[in-house]
Design an enzyme around this catalytic site. Structure first.
Site, PDB file in Angstrom:
ATOM      1  N   HIS A 136       0.846  -1.183   0.000  1.00 11.44           N
ATOM      2  CA  HIS A 136       0.000   0.000   0.000  1.00 11.44           C
ATOM      3  C   HIS A 136       0.879   1.230   0.000  1.00 11.44           C
ATOM      4  CE1 HIS A 136      -3.137   2.842   1.099  1.00 11.44           C
ATOM      5  NE2 HIS A 136      -3.985   1.921   0.666  1.00 11.44           N
TER       6      HIS A 136
ATOM      7  N   ASP B 271      -7.881  -5.482   0.044  1.00  9.55           N
ATOM      8  CA  ASP B 271      -8.392  -6.321  -1.038  1.00  9.55           C
ATOM      9  C   ASP B 271      -7.985  -7.783  -0.922  1.00  9.55           C
ATOM     10  OD1 ASP B 271      -9.770  -4.338  -2.490  1.00  9.55           O
ATOM     11  OD2 ASP B 271      -7.861  -3.517  -3.122  1.00  9.55           O
TER      12      ASP B 271
HETATM   13  N1  CMC Z   1       4.050  -7.551  -4.859  1.00 10.10           N
HETATM   14  C1  CMC Z   1       5.384  -7.543  -5.048  1.00 10.10           C
HETATM   15  N2  CMC Z   1       6.150  -6.442  -4.899  1.00 10.10           N
HETATM   16  C2  CMC Z   1       5.544  -5.309  -4.538  1.00 10.10           C
HETATM   17  C3  CMC Z   1       4.150  -5.243  -4.324  1.00 10.10           C
HETATM   18  C4  CMC Z   1       3.403  -6.429  -4.486  1.00 10.10           C
HETATM   19  N3  CMC Z   1       2.085  -6.423  -4.296  1.00 10.10           N
HETATM   20  N4  CMC Z   1       3.809  -3.984  -3.972  1.00 10.10           N
HETATM   21  C5  CMC Z   1       4.941  -3.275  -3.992  1.00 10.10           C
HETATM   22  N5  CMC Z   1       5.996  -4.074  -4.318  1.00 10.10           N
HETATM   23  C6  CMC Z   1       7.417  -3.695  -4.370  1.00 10.10           C
HETATM   24  C7  CMC Z   1       7.741  -2.914  -5.636  1.00 10.10           C
HETATM   25  O1  CMC Z   1       8.173  -3.765  -6.674  1.00 10.10           O
HETATM   26  C8  CMC Z   1       8.831  -1.995  -5.136  1.00 10.10           C
HETATM   27  O2  CMC Z   1      10.025  -2.732  -5.047  1.00 10.10           O
HETATM   28  P1  CMC Z   1      11.454  -2.023  -5.317  1.00 10.10           P
HETATM   29  O3  CMC Z   1      11.603  -0.985  -4.249  1.00 10.10           O
HETATM   30  O4  CMC Z   1      12.451  -3.120  -5.230  1.00 10.10           O
HETATM   31  O5  CMC Z   1      11.354  -1.428  -6.692  1.00 10.10           O
HETATM   32  C9  CMC Z   1       8.403  -1.655  -3.711  1.00 10.10           C
HETATM   33  O6  CMC Z   1       7.628  -2.775  -3.280  1.00 10.10           O
HETATM   34  C10 CMC Z   1       7.560  -0.375  -3.606  1.00 10.10           C
HETATM   35  O7  CMC Z   1       6.468  -0.507  -4.516  1.00 10.10           O
HETATM   36  P2  CMC Z   1       5.813   0.683  -5.315  1.00 10.10           P
HETATM   37  O8  CMC Z   1       5.145   0.127  -6.531  1.00 10.10           O
HETATM   38  O9  CMC Z   1       6.811   1.777  -5.524  1.00 10.10           O
HETATM   39  O10 CMC Z   1       4.751   1.177  -4.265  1.00 10.10           O
HETATM   40  P3  CMC Z   1       3.519   2.108  -4.532  1.00 10.10           P
HETATM   41  O11 CMC Z   1       3.245   2.814  -3.286  1.00 10.10           O
HETATM   42  O12 CMC Z   1       3.730   2.953  -5.760  1.00 10.10           O
HETATM   43  O13 CMC Z   1       2.324   1.092  -4.915  1.00 10.10           O
HETATM   44  C11 CMC Z   1       0.530  -0.410  -4.676  1.00 10.10           C
HETATM   45  C12 CMC Z   1       1.337   0.708  -4.020  1.00 10.10           C
HETATM   46  C13 CMC Z   1      -0.707  -0.707  -3.831  1.00 10.10           C
HETATM   47  C14 CMC Z   1       0.033   0.055  -6.071  1.00 10.10           C
HETATM   48  C15 CMC Z   1       1.422  -1.669  -4.815  1.00 10.10           C
HETATM   49  O14 CMC Z   1       1.823  -2.122  -3.528  1.00 10.10           O
HETATM   50  C16 CMC Z   1       0.732  -2.791  -5.586  1.00 10.10           C
HETATM   51  O15 CMC Z   1       0.792  -2.798  -6.821  1.00 10.10           O
HETATM   52  N6  CMC Z   1       0.051  -3.733  -4.873  1.00 10.10           N
HETATM   53  C17 CMC Z   1      -0.708  -4.769  -5.527  1.00 10.10           C
HETATM   54  C18 CMC Z   1      -2.047  -4.204  -5.982  1.00 10.10           C
HETATM   55  C19 CMC Z   1      -2.990  -3.983  -4.825  1.00 10.10           C
HETATM   56  O16 CMC Z   1      -3.171  -4.860  -3.973  1.00 10.10           O
HETATM   57  N7  CMC Z   1      -3.655  -2.821  -4.813  1.00 10.10           N
HETATM   58  C20 CMC Z   1      -4.653  -2.473  -3.790  1.00 10.10           C
HETATM   59  C21 CMC Z   1      -4.226  -1.358  -2.913  1.00 10.10           C
HETATM   60  S1  CMC Z   1      -5.231  -1.127  -1.474  1.00 10.10           S
HETATM   61  C22 CMC Z   1      -6.814  -0.770  -2.009  1.00 10.10           C
HETATM   62  C23 CMC Z   1      -6.944   0.390  -2.933  1.00 10.10           C
HETATM   63  O17 CMC Z   1      -6.146   1.327  -2.958  1.00 10.10           O
HETATM   64  O18 CMC Z   1      -7.931   0.419  -3.624  1.00 10.10           O
END
Ligand code: CMC
Length: 433
Positions: free
Chosen positions: A308, A366
């Site tokens: 998140h 989720d």
């Molecule tokens: N699985 C594997 N690696 C992950 C995941 C994941 N679900 N989420 C983040 N990472 C890694 C990412 O690859 C990155 O690694 P590195 O630093 O080595 O490059 C690090 O963690 C930080 O990730 P980010 O993409 O920069 O983080 P963000 O804040 O931009 O993204 C997120 C947040 C929710 C989009 C992301 O965690 C994600 O894609 N999660 C899976 C989708 C999901 O469950 N979304 C629902 C969110 S909660 C409900 C809502 O908002 O509606």
């Protein structure tokens, strides 16, 4: 306590600019960078808005490090345990818990607005039977802007109120119609003697040919899920509603924009993506292979329902949903649900794995919600519409808060331009390549 002060210094010229601080009641202060461009001819740069507050808001507070979520100051776990979705709607919209009389009046207002205009129903005929319900929801909610001409003065608090009541009341009716469209079944009229979630279940699962009994445990489980999804401060869809709404557009159109933003798998679409992921993994024995892919940056695979932007600790909503999940599965005699078993195994492995620990990735809202929806008989492509129904009150509250603020200005970010420098038009005969 004295407030800290901040200055920006141009190291080349030594020019110093003091930045005013905006304080709230909880959480970090905000640096007011609104005049940085005027004073320094420089923009601030924050793609993805990791450090940027787009507004002041009194609706929801999140402490992502501590795993705290408050609606109007009330912890979400207390509301999930003791309140109802309708009461939470009142709280989110009006800022205070209602008295008995206020709650009865609000509940009755919402019940009176549940029907949709018969012509609005015609919009569904234009969609193919296999259209994704989120596509229908976006389109049909957008079309509401063509219907309610009696309340289009955004400056009038009464008009804003009626808009919010209509939106909250009609979104389950529209979502249920999107569901019925897929099966080719007749749309069911709302039954206003039923509470909010029972009415939704009735409109989705009843048919005119036979009686339908709403399972109160199912309705209660849905109610708790809706409480947990009611608002989440400036997430992508709410920010979209605010940005669209900042132009002064029709509020139904702003909500349609929010629904479109919610659909993405990084946001509300994740609940659908989690179930598809569990289906794809299939069996606990395939978890290690799947996890290897998740940790391989080149695979493009993510553990859906994990991570998140704000929570760097347990998402408090996920903890409650996990509990609910066990309760619902037990009630339905599905305690040995293989997907639940798989989800628990994934959670266990992820929480003890350095990849997830280092990045502070925990289960989010989720991760488990889809398992409950599925157990209640809700098909996978209706998971994100369920989220949209619950979040509608948050979108309305933010739109109202923004529109009622006399200092509201159109949202208009800037950019760092990285394209071609200025050049002269070349005649086609003289172009190379
Ligand atoms: N699985 C594997 N690696 C992950 C995941 C994941 N679900 N989420 C983040 N990472 C890694 C990412 O690859 C990155 O690694 P590195 O630093 O080595 O490059 C690090 O963690 C930080 O990730 P980010 O993409 O920069 O983080 P963000 O804040 O931009 O993204 C997120 C947040 C929710 C989009 C992301 O965690 C994600 O894609 N999660 C899976 C989708 C999901 O469950 N979304 C629902 C969110 S909660 C409900 C809502 O908002 O509606």
């Amino acid at each position: 306590m004295t407030q800290p002060t901040y200055s920006l210094v141009n190291n080349a010229t030594g020019e110093k600019t003091d930045l005013p601080v905006v304080s709230g009641t909880l959480g970090p202060v905000g640096l007011d960078v609104g005049k940085v461009y005027d004073k320094l001819d420089t923009f601030t740069y924050d793609p993805g808005f990791s450090s940027t507050c787009s507004c002041k808001s009194a609706i929801t507070y999140i402490d992502g490090d501590a795993g705290i979520l408050l609606y109007r100051g009330y912890p979400v776990d207390q509301l999930a345990r003791h309140s109802t979705f309708i009461e939470v709607c009142y709280l989110v919209l009006y800022g205070e818990l209602p008295t008995k009389v206020q709650l009865e009046k609000f509940d009755s207002d919402i019940r009176k607005h549940t029907m949709i205009n018969e012509s609005l129903k015609g919009f569904f005929q234009g969609f193919n039977y296999d259209a994704h319900p989120m596509a229908m929801l976006t389109g049909v909610v957008g079309s509401m802007s063509a219907f309610y001409h009696d309340t289009t003065n955004n400056k009038d608090p009464r008009h804003r109120d009626i808009f919010a009541h209509r939106m909250i009341a009609k979104i389950p009716t529209i979502a249920a119609a999107a569901y019925k469209k897929y099966f080719g079944q007749p749309f069911m009229y709302p039954q206003n003697h039923l509470d909010y979630c029972s009415n939704l279940l009735h409109m989705m699962f009843s048919v005119p040919a036979e009686p339908y009994h709403v399972d109160p445990i199912a309705a209660k489980a849905l109610d708790v899920l809706f409480i947990l999804h009611a608002d989440h401060e400036q997430n992508a869809s709410t920010s979209t509603v605010r940005l669209a709404g900042s132009t002064g557009c029709n509020p139904y159109a702003a909500i349609a924009a929010g629904i479109a933003a919610l659909w993405g798998p990084a946001h509300g679409g994740a609940n659908e993506a989690v179930l598809r992921m569990l289906d794809q993994i299939g069996d606990v024995k395939n978890v290690p292979n799947f996890m290897a892919k998740v940790k391989d940056k080149n695979s493009g695979v993510r553990l859906m329902g994990f991570g998140h932007r704000v929570y760097k600790n347990f998402d408090p909503r996920a903890t409650i949903i996990r509990e609910q999940c066990h309760k619902v599965l037990k009630h339905l005699g599905k305690d040995n649900d293989p997907q639940m078993e798989l989800a628990l195994k994934l959670e266990e492995i992820a929480l003890s794995d350095d990849y997830f620990k280092e990045r502070k990735l925990y289960p989010n809202v989720d991760f488990y919600s889809g398992i409950i929806y599925k157990a209640l008989g809700i098909p996978v492509n209706m998971f994100t519409p369920m989220f949209a129904i619950a979040r509608t009150v948050g979108w309305c509250a933010h739109w109202i808060e923004m529109t009622a603020d006399p200092q509201n200005r159109i949202g208009r970010p800037r950019q760092v331009y990285v394209g071609a420098p200025q050049r002269n038009y070349a005649d086609i005969a003289k172009r190379k390549g």
